[in-house]
Design a protein around this motif. Structure first.
Motif: not given
Length: 175
Positions: A25-26, A29-33, A102-103, A143-145
């Motif tokens: 999850p971290a 979020i980091a890649a999206h942001n 990886t994510s 939000k993302v999941g």
């Protein structure tokens, strides 16, 4: 001291790191942001366990009913969705192994569509896809999941991220 082969092989096997496709999850979020910040979308996404559970359920459904082949769920505007598929690594001797994705790599793959998106016309380049990218940078999305499943027999993997509110509304620019 003589070490027997069976013990040595067990020791070597135990020393190898296990790898299973999993969502970080971290990193998501980091890649999206990071992609959002690059084009001036300052509203950061947060990780939603509710969306993650929905995305995980969808990837498990694709594993069970569609042999890890991509197919969008039917969100009816409730949320946006990006899908990613990864093949197994195939060796010349016929062996297959799980491709280590990886994510961050999954999100960066979608983000690479930025090169094919023209903001002025709000269109993708001819013959190209860019909707994954525009969903990531959709200003109203907060939000993302995400979820991932691996087909045991083929070692193919399918990833899904779901977004709320949904983006990619026809005629609207993402930011």
């Amino acid at each position: 001291m003589k070490l027997s082969l069976p013990i040595l092989s067990v020791a070597l096997f135990l020393a190898l790191p296990a790898y299973a496709a999993k969502v970080d999850p971290a990193a998501i979020i980091a890649a999206h942001n990071k992609l959002r910040a690059e084009i001036g979308v300052s509203k950061k996404l947060s990780y939603s366990q509710t969306l993650a559970a929905s995305a995980q359920a969808w990837t498990e459904n694709l594993k069970r009913t569609n042999h890890c082949q991509m197919s969008h769920s039917k969100p009816d505007g409730q949320y946006g969705e990006n899908l990613f598929w990864g093949s197994a690594v195939s060796w010349t001797d016929g062996r297959k192994e799980l491709q280590k994705m990886t994510s961050k790599q999954v999100v960066e793959n979608w983000g690479s569509e930025r090169a094919d998106y023209d903001y002025a016309s709000n269109q993708c380049a001819s013959g190209k896809m860019c909707g994954h990218y525009t969903q990531i940078v959709w200003r109203a999305t907060t939000k993302v999941g995400c979820g991932v499943a691996v087909c045991d027999d083929t070692l193919e993997q399918v990833w899904a991220c779901q977004y709320n509110p949904a983006g990619n509304w026809v005629g609207k620019k993402p930011y």
